[in-house]
Write an enzyme that holds these catalytic residues in place. Structure first.
Site, PDB file in Angstrom:
ATOM      1  N   MET A  97       0.808  -1.219   0.000  1.00 10.40           N
ATOM      2  CA  MET A  97       0.000   0.000   0.000  1.00 10.40           C
ATOM      3  C   MET A  97       0.839   1.267   0.000  1.00 10.40           C
ATOM      4  SD  MET A  97      -3.170  -1.002  -0.071  1.00 10.40           S
ATOM      5  CE  MET A  97      -4.182   0.328   0.601  1.00 10.40           C
ATOM      6  N   SER A  98       2.080   1.204  -0.467  1.00  7.19           N
ATOM      7  CA  SER A  98       2.948   2.387  -0.422  1.00  7.19           C
ATOM      8  C   SER A  98       2.475   3.494  -1.354  1.00  7.19           C
ATOM      9  CB  SER A  98       4.390   2.004  -0.763  1.00  7.19           C
ATOM     10  OG  SER A  98       4.514   1.612  -2.103  1.00  7.19           O
ATOM     11  N   GLU A 138      14.539  -6.431  -5.742  1.00  7.56           N
ATOM     12  CA  GLU A 138      13.146  -6.037  -5.583  1.00  7.56           C
ATOM     13  C   GLU A 138      12.680  -5.158  -6.743  1.00  7.56           C
ATOM     14  OE1 GLU A 138      11.176  -7.068  -3.138  1.00  7.56           O
ATOM     15  OE2 GLU A 138      12.790  -8.222  -2.203  1.00  7.56           O
ATOM     16  N   LYS A 149       6.854   3.494  -7.471  1.00 10.84           N
ATOM     17  CA  LYS A 149       7.003   4.732  -6.711  1.00 10.84           C
ATOM     18  C   LYS A 149       6.949   5.928  -7.650  1.00 10.84           C
ATOM     19  CE  LYS A 149       7.895   2.943  -2.550  1.00 10.84           C
ATOM     20  NZ  LYS A 149       7.444   1.589  -2.906  1.00 10.84           N
TER      21      LYS A 149
END
Length: 227
Positions: free
Chosen positions: A145-146, A179, A183
């Site tokens: 949920m970033s 990863e 973003k």
């Protein structure tokens, strides 16, 4: 086609600008802040009026569920957050007469392997290409949920166009070592910041050319699924 008021034209320009800059339409709160409204409800009233006049489509269930109608998307292709069923084979997302486009859905990505490696492909989705700002190359399943406050939730399918560069403010898919993350991109000199849209998460800072970092693509749309 009904004539727009000066305020409606202003909001339409704001929506176009947001899509051009970031690939995503603004939220009601962002519209209200930009135009000095007291609440997001005022922005919602103007959006509903624009929808009634045929300038935009509103998709319920997401804060950025706004799509410019083709005749009003003069500076960019129309974009939408599209809502769909979980079964990609049962309900293709199509407009009448539109060309079909099939996109691979990428699930978890193994360390050190290409994001579109066959072992990462979970499914294929048939969609209408006019839903997206630019033609995407694949869908990526969002984890976590970033990016909540950008309207990107855990389990959403992000439409991604392959790219190895980005402008400040764009939402990107980036690889950091083992990863892959989604973003907002910000670069100043050699410092790259990957900014979350959720105050519970910290920005990620990397040095260009020093850290194990690579851009995988730009977000150009969003598909939301539910059972």
């Amino acid at each position: 086609m009904l004539k727009l008021t000066a305020r409606q034209e202003q909001i339409l320009r704001l929506i176009r600008d947001a899509i051009e800059k970031t690939g995503f339409p603004p939220t009601r709160a962002e519209i209200a802040k930009e135009l000095g409204f007291r609440s997001a409800n005022a922005a919602e009233e103007h959006l509903q009026a624009l929808a009634r006049k045929g300038a935009i489509e509103i998709f319920p269930g997401t804060s950025r569920g706004i799509r410019l109608r083709d005749s009003f998307a003069s500076r960019s292709h129309s974009h939408a957050h599209t809502l769909l069923k979980d079964n990609p084979d049962a309900h293709p997302i199509m407009h009448p007469g539109a060309m079909q486009m099939t996109l691979p859905l990428v699930g978890r990505v193994a360390a050190g392997s290409p994001i579109l490696a066959q072992e990462h492909i979970d499914a294929q989705y048939t969609v209408d290409p006019t839903l997206f700002k630019s033609r995407p190359d694949y869908l990526l399943k969002v984890r976590g949920m970033s990016m909540r406050d950008a309207g990107i939730m855990d389990g959403d399918l992000l439409a991604v166009k392959k790219a190895d560069s980005a402008k400040n403010g764009q939402i990107v898919v980036a690889r950091l070592g083992d990863e892959v993350t989604v973003k907002r991109y910000q670069r100043s000199g050699s410092l790259i910041e990957l900014l979350p849209e959720n105050p519970d998460f910290e920005p990620i800072r990397v040095e260009a050319g020093r850290d194990e970092f690579a851009l995988e693509g730009l977000a150009v749309g969003l598909l939301r699924s539910w059972n």
